[in-house]
Design an enzyme around this catalytic site. Sequence first.
Site, short mmCIF file in Angstrom:
data_model
loop_
_atom_site.label_atom_id
_atom_site.label_comp_id
_atom_site.label_asym_id
_atom_site.label_seq_id
_atom_site.Cartn_x
_atom_site.Cartn_y
_atom_site.Cartn_z
N GLY A 106 0.83 -1.21 0.00
CA GLY A 106 0.00 0.00 0.00
C GLY A 106 0.86 1.25 0.00
N HIS A 139 -7.71 16.19 12.26
CA HIS A 139 -8.31 17.53 12.33
C HIS A 139 -9.75 17.53 11.84
CE1 HIS A 139 -5.48 17.05 8.96
NE2 HIS A 139 -6.38 17.67 8.21
N HIS A 184 10.34 38.41 3.77
CA HIS A 184 11.49 37.96 2.97
C HIS A 184 12.71 37.81 3.87
CE1 HIS A 184 14.22 37.52 -0.37
NE2 HIS A 184 15.03 38.36 0.24
P1 FAD Z 1 -9.32 7.39 17.17
O1 FAD Z 1 -8.18 8.29 17.25
O2 FAD Z 1 -9.14 6.06 16.56
O3 FAD Z 1 -9.83 7.23 18.65
C1 FAD Z 1 -10.85 6.36 19.00
C2 FAD Z 1 -10.68 6.00 20.46
O4 FAD Z 1 -11.86 5.35 20.90
C3 FAD Z 1 -9.54 5.04 20.75
O5 FAD Z 1 -8.81 5.50 21.86
C4 FAD Z 1 -10.23 3.73 21.07
O6 FAD Z 1 -9.51 2.94 21.99
C5 FAD Z 1 -11.49 4.25 21.71
N1 FAD Z 1 -12.63 3.31 21.68
C6 FAD Z 1 -13.10 2.63 20.62
N2 FAD Z 1 -14.22 1.93 20.97
C7 FAD Z 1 -14.43 2.21 22.29
C8 FAD Z 1 -15.41 1.81 23.21
N3 FAD Z 1 -16.44 1.02 22.86
N4 FAD Z 1 -15.31 2.27 24.47
C9 FAD Z 1 -14.30 3.09 24.84
N5 FAD Z 1 -13.34 3.51 24.01
C10 FAD Z 1 -13.42 3.07 22.74
N6 FAD Z 1 -4.28 12.08 10.82
C11 FAD Z 1 -3.88 13.37 10.65
O7 FAD Z 1 -4.73 14.26 10.55
N7 FAD Z 1 -2.55 13.69 10.60
C12 FAD Z 1 -1.59 12.74 10.70
O8 FAD Z 1 -0.40 13.06 10.64
C13 FAD Z 1 -1.98 11.39 10.86
N8 FAD Z 1 -1.06 10.43 10.96
C14 FAD Z 1 -1.45 9.13 11.13
C15 FAD Z 1 -0.48 8.15 11.19
C16 FAD Z 1 -0.85 6.83 11.34
C17 FAD Z 1 0.22 5.76 11.42
C18 FAD Z 1 -2.24 6.49 11.47
C19 FAD Z 1 -2.67 5.07 11.69
C20 FAD Z 1 -3.21 7.46 11.40
C21 FAD Z 1 -2.83 8.80 11.22
N9 FAD Z 1 -3.77 9.81 11.12
C22 FAD Z 1 -3.37 11.10 10.92
C23 FAD Z 1 -5.22 9.53 11.19
C24 FAD Z 1 -5.75 9.86 12.61
O9 FAD Z 1 -5.01 9.10 13.54
C25 FAD Z 1 -7.22 9.55 12.70
O10 FAD Z 1 -7.92 10.20 11.67
C26 FAD Z 1 -7.76 10.02 14.05
O11 FAD Z 1 -7.10 9.37 15.10
C27 FAD Z 1 -9.26 9.76 14.16
O12 FAD Z 1 -9.71 10.21 15.38
P2 FAD Z 1 -10.98 9.55 16.09
O13 FAD Z 1 -11.17 10.32 17.36
O14 FAD Z 1 -12.08 9.46 15.14
O15 FAD Z 1 -10.55 8.04 16.40
P1 NAI Z 2 -4.47 4.92 2.32
O1 NAI Z 2 -5.88 4.85 1.91
O2 NAI Z 2 -3.82 6.23 2.43
O3 NAI Z 2 -3.58 4.05 1.33
C1 NAI Z 2 -3.81 2.70 1.13
C2 NAI Z 2 -3.12 2.30 -0.15
O4 NAI Z 2 -3.13 0.89 -0.24
C3 NAI Z 2 -3.82 2.82 -1.40
O5 NAI Z 2 -2.90 3.40 -2.27
C4 NAI Z 2 -4.49 1.58 -1.98
O6 NAI Z 2 -4.62 1.63 -3.39
C5 NAI Z 2 -3.51 0.51 -1.55
N1 NAI Z 2 -4.10 -0.83 -1.47
C6 NAI Z 2 -5.32 -1.19 -1.04
N2 NAI Z 2 -5.48 -2.53 -1.11
C7 NAI Z 2 -4.32 -3.02 -1.61
C8 NAI Z 2 -3.86 -4.32 -1.90
N3 NAI Z 2 -4.63 -5.40 -1.72
N4 NAI Z 2 -2.62 -4.47 -2.40
C9 NAI Z 2 -1.81 -3.40 -2.60
N5 NAI Z 2 -2.20 -2.14 -2.34
C10 NAI Z 2 -3.43 -1.95 -1.84
O7 NAI Z 2 -4.42 4.11 3.70
P2 NAI Z 2 -3.28 3.99 4.80
O8 NAI Z 2 -1.97 4.39 4.26
O9 NAI Z 2 -3.46 2.64 5.38
O10 NAI Z 2 -3.71 5.06 5.86
C11 NAI Z 2 -5.04 5.05 6.38
C12 NAI Z 2 -5.50 6.43 6.61
O11 NAI Z 2 -4.89 6.97 7.77
C13 NAI Z 2 -5.15 7.43 5.52
O12 NAI Z 2 -6.01 7.35 4.42
C14 NAI Z 2 -5.32 8.71 6.24
O13 NAI Z 2 -6.67 9.04 6.29
C15 NAI Z 2 -4.82 8.37 7.62
N6 NAI Z 2 -3.43 8.81 7.76
C16 NAI Z 2 -3.15 10.14 7.64
C17 NAI Z 2 -1.86 10.60 7.72
C18 NAI Z 2 -1.61 12.04 7.54
O14 NAI Z 2 -2.55 12.81 7.57
N7 NAI Z 2 -0.36 12.46 7.35
C19 NAI Z 2 -0.74 9.70 7.97
C20 NAI Z 2 -1.13 8.31 8.03
C21 NAI Z 2 -2.43 7.92 7.95
#
Ligand code: FAD
Ligand code: NAI
Length: 475
Positions: free
Chosen positions: A190, A331, A454
């Site tokens: 991915g 956000h 600048h």
């Molecule tokens: P979550 O952050 O998933 O929080 C949900 C919470 O609910 C968790 O703590 C979970 O344990 C809890 N929960 C679930 N079910 C229950 C229940 N029944 N009872 C009690 N608690 C429960 N987004 C960005 O904007 N910028 C980034 O740089 C970015 N980087 C990312 C990097 C990675 C590796 C990943 C995986 C995601 C990244 N994201 C980023 C995406 C971002 O993390 C999510 O969009 C965001 O966390 C969503 O917020 P949320 O509050 O909806 O859910």
């Molecule tokens: P993603 O949706 O960004 O990318 C998944 C990629 O995997 C796509 O390019 C898709 O075509 C590919 N894919 C799907 N199925 C596949 C398969 N069977 N074989 C090979 N490729 C396949 O999802 P990702 O990277 O897992 O992140 C999840 C989400 O978390 C993001 O979409 C984003 O919303 C959030 N996130 C945001 C960050 C940020 O804001 N900087 C950083 C990391 C995650």
Amino acid sequence: MSKNFDVVVIGGGPGGYIAAIRAAQLGFSTACIDEWKNAKGGAAPGGTCTNVGCIPSKALLQSSEHYEHAGHAFSDHGIEVKGLSLDMKKMLARKDTVVKQNNDGILYLFKKNKVTFFHGRGSFVKAVEGGHEIKIAGATEESIVAKHVIVATGSNPRALPGADFDEKLILSNTGALAIADVPKRLGVIGAGVIGLEMGSVWRRLGSEVTVLEALPAFLGAVDEQVAKEAQKQFTKQGLAISLGVKIGAITAGKNDVTVNYVDDKGTAQKAVFDRLIVSIGRIPNTIGLNAEAVGLKLDERGFVAVDGDCKTSLPNVWAVGDVVRGPMLAHKAEEEGVAVAERIAGQHGHVNFNTIPWVIYTSPEIAWVGKTEQQLKAEKVPYKAGSFPFLANGRARALGDTTGFVKFLADAKTDEILGVHIIGPQASELISEAVVAMEFRASSEDIARICHAHPSLSEAVKEAALAVDGRALNF
Ligand code: FAD
Ligand code: NAI
């Protein structure tokens, strides 16, 4: 302690904890329930973002960038670093400290705002007089009653069929952020946001990284010109990116993982990796909510079904963040959380989906807001475009980071900004100016006529706006 609350938020990620704080600010008695546990079993609010997402990934991106700069980029500045070495244990410990600071910060904010925090799993029990009964299963079990419930339970990583995450060899984002030793051969399935950010971290630290992507186009959702530049840069850095592949059987051995796939020419391939990150998107998390029993409707993809105001199928039950439609961004979750708390208070909560910025924190960074050029073409919107390369920006040259460009897309008739796309240094910060401008429905001329300091990278934003009318001054 009262067992009745005006607002109960299930989930303490960016959507949930921010909704709880805003609800408390508005005078509601508020509780937030979150089940995330730290390594010692204690509460770790902040969700995916704080614990295994935004925050730890950016900590490792920073550490790995320092390492790479110390190894290569510093010497251009006349700084020779001898005896460079890597202490992975320390790097990971620093990342964990940053996470903990954020967990503790949220607990502090709950106290400050008088939000009652429950550590455990929240689930719907039944509708009762005065609202909904919610059970909390934690160290002990208790029930509370909520007039309004905000579901903010987030998302989980999607696994490939037949290749469950063991977090040792086959890693989700959780394992990808905690690899104890730099793997020699790292596979990434991915080429999305996680794949590119995590692939960059481990490549900078020394892994040979192979990225396998199903789609034939690289970063299909990104403006084509930006995606093309990004692919060129990442390839130059050493990421081996294969597009249009079809993943077949994945088998985990004792110390390695074999991935069978068919490449874009239809040839069967086999690759062996020391670790495999699977980052193919995320799925909404409604596990354990007891949604079905109380009639909380999910859509066909498993998201909690909501209307434009984040109202669910149940009265006074709302849902925000990754568990509902829309981009999975912290956000976006926060904006929805604030808007819902304000709607509960009878105010006009508002989220503008057209001005949600995206950032990919690779090097160069990629950031954008609004429409891409290919979207405008598909929608037959007449537009003008203007770009400015960082190569022509004095501050970028002083920094020694001149990769990329800023690109403006504006309406051909009204000049209203329709999209801004940046690839290059500090794109994550520079995009804010475009977000503000678009929120106020500014024209490219508005930005072109504003004084920018600048030397600064932001001058590239102004110059790209000038370029929309062919008036760039420094290029
Ligand atoms: P979550 O952050 O998933 O929080 C949900 C919470 O609910 C968790 O703590 C979970 O344990 C809890 N929960 C679930 N079910 C229950 C229940 N029944 N009872 C009690 N608690 C429960 N987004 C960005 O904007 N910028 C980034 O740089 C970015 N980087 C990312 C990097 C990675 C590796 C990943 C995986 C995601 C990244 N994201 C980023 C995406 C971002 O993390 C999510 O969009 C965001 O966390 C969503 O917020 P949320 O509050 O909806 O859910
Ligand atoms: P993603 O949706 O960004 O990318 C998944 C990629 O995997 C796509 O390019 C898709 O075509 C590919 N894919 C799907 N199925 C596949 C398969 N069977 N074989 C090979 N490729 C396949 O999802 P990702 O990277 O897992 O992140 C999840 C989400 O978390 C993001 O979409 C984003 O919303 C959030 N996130 C945001 C960050 C940020 O804001 N900087 C950083 C990391 C995650």
